[in-house]
Design an enzyme around this catalytic site. Structure first.
Site, PDB file in Angstrom:
ATOM      1  CG  LEU A 133      23.603  35.580  -7.251  1.00  0.00           C
ATOM      2  CD1 LEU A 133      24.418  36.375  -6.903  1.00  0.00           C
ATOM      3  CD2 LEU A 133      22.659  34.960  -5.453  1.00  0.00           C
ATOM      4  CG  ASP A 134      24.295  30.990 -10.310  1.00  0.00           C
ATOM      5  OD1 ASP A 134      24.002  30.415 -11.837  1.00  0.00           O
ATOM      6  OD2 ASP A 134      24.569  30.070  -9.776  1.00  0.00           O
ATOM      7  N   PRO A 135      21.465  32.539 -12.595  1.00  0.00           N
ATOM      8  CG  PRO A 135      20.164  32.359 -14.421  1.00  0.00           C
ATOM      9  CD  PRO A 135      20.585  32.176 -12.748  1.00  0.00           C
ATOM     10  CG  ASP A 138      26.299  33.525 -12.770  1.00  0.00           C
ATOM     11  OD1 ASP A 138      25.334  34.197 -12.921  1.00  0.00           O
ATOM     12  OD2 ASP A 138      25.977  32.519 -13.366  1.00  0.00           O
ATOM     13  CB  CYS A 167      26.592  31.771  -7.661  1.00  0.00           C
ATOM     14  SG  CYS A 167      25.743  32.438  -6.925  1.00  0.00           S
TER      15      CYS A 167
END
Length: 387
Positions: A133-135, A138, A167
């Site tokens: 997700l993050d990283p 994004d 995030c």
């Protein structure tokens, strides 16, 4: 980048190592596509319990994890997916290189992993990182926005721009603590203790205590609190922003519910004065004081925006927003981390990722492909462009 013809062919076997809070339906997706999946956890019984909880009994093989035990079962062309804490990745990658297996994780690239990339690439092995997700998502959003802006404004046009990427995992129903632990409390606290470097008003800025520069940030009409984390500056180059464009703001950071800063005041006081042992103890205290129950629902919000203004008056603005609430089957965090990672693993299995280091998708075109695939898999997001 290594010639794909020299790449070790993936043989269809996937080893998923760890079944913590971020393991979700991505593992089920791999059970649909891989020839064989093994889930490695602290004990075989706990691995079996995790599979049962995900409805995957009989579709993956439970295993008791130790690094020697995993290494003994690796074969050339296997794929190892590490859901372990980031410090464990280097040891796993070393085992992969030794046994000619590919490696994937959702974490940032560490120096210890980076040091091994040349050996992995020379051996024809894929090292997939930053694919959660993050990283992860994004990066896909940022590449997509930068690609669109470059097409609209032109690489050679003198321009200024602002890029923000925030995030956060938050409780779907706000609580007094203004937070819900969706990963290890110790990791949350230690991330806050790390200085953040970013660009503000066209200049590099360092926040030794990132929470001290928390500000309000409105997303789709809702007020949140945001602060920078890690080192944003290298991503100017990674995201392919043209040298003719000068950044006014460039920050990657964390998003929290409005009121978080005040609710965490006592925590910040501990972070200012506590040593490592005290912070470790605090993490356990916070986990006990703010437990997550099966009835809780989490929410993931990822907001990435880019605004560009050319010297001739041209303007371009775009934003991506992912806003997802967990359900009874899995948390939003588990879905948003495991599904992009599983997508990346499928790209290892089908041979479309080259040997060497890969950070999710690293071009605008490839990012668009990933985003199309994620949308089809139920990771919903919106794109808004203002010309």
């Amino acid at each position: 980048m290594a010639d794909s013809s020299a790449r070790v062919p993936a043989n269809g076997t996937v080893h998923w190592v760890g079944a913590g809070l971020s393991t979700g339906s991505g593992l089920a997706r791999l059970c649909d596509t891989a020839d064989r999946v093994r889930l490695w956890h602290r004990t075989a019984d706990r691995a079996a319990d995790a599979l049962a909880g995900l409805g995957l009994t009989g579709r993956a093989e439970p295993r008791a994890y130790t690094l020697p035990a995993l290494t003994a079962e690796l074969a050339p062309g296997d794929v190892v997916v590490s859901m372990l804490p980031a410090p464990e990745h280097a040891g796993l990658l070393a085992a992969c290189i030794q046994e000619q297996a590919h490696f994937a994780c959702s974490s940032y690239v560490s120096d210890a992993v980076l040091e091994q990339v040349p050996a992995a690439e020379a051996a024809g092995l894929v090292v997939l990182t930053e694919a959660g997700l993050d990283p992860g998502i994004d990066h896909l959003f940022a590449h997509g926005l930068v690609g669109r802006a470059r097409a609209a404004i032109g690489d050679g046009t003198a321009a200024t721009y602002s890029l923000t990427s925030y995030c956060g995992g938050v409780p779907a129903v706000p609580n007094d603590f203004r937070y819900r632990f969706s990963w290890a409390p110790a990791g949350v606290l230690n991330a806050l203790r790390a200085p953040a470097r970013y660009l503000k008003d066209g200049a590099e800025t360092v926040a030794e205590r990132p929470w001290e520069v928390t500000r309000q940030h409105v997303v789709d009409g809702e007020a949140f609190e945001v602060y920078p984390n890690r080192d944003s500056v290298p991503f100017v180059e990674q995201y392919g922003l043209p040298p003719a464009w000068k950044p006014q703001t460039f920050v990657r950071g964390t998003l929290r519910l409005e009121g978080w800063l005040q609710a965490w005041d006592a925590v910040f006081e501990e972070l200012r004065t506590g040593d490592d042992s005290r912070i470790a103890a605090l993490a356990k205290e916070l986990a006990a004081a703010h437990p997550t129950t099966d009835a809780d629902r989490d929410r993931v919000v990822l907001a990435v925006s880019l605004d560009v203004r050319g010297e001739g008056g041209q303007t371009w603005s775009g934003s991506y927003l992912l806003d997802l609430v967990g359900d009874a089957e899995e948390s939003a965090m588990a879905r948003c981390v495991s599904r992009p990672l599983a997508l990346g693993v499928r790209h290892i299995l089908d041979g479309s990722l080259p040997a060497g280091l890969n950070r999710a998708a690293e071009t605008a075109a490839r990012s668009e492909e990933w985003l199309r695939e994620l949308a089809l898999e139920g990771v919903e997001f919106t794109l808004r462009v203002d010309l």
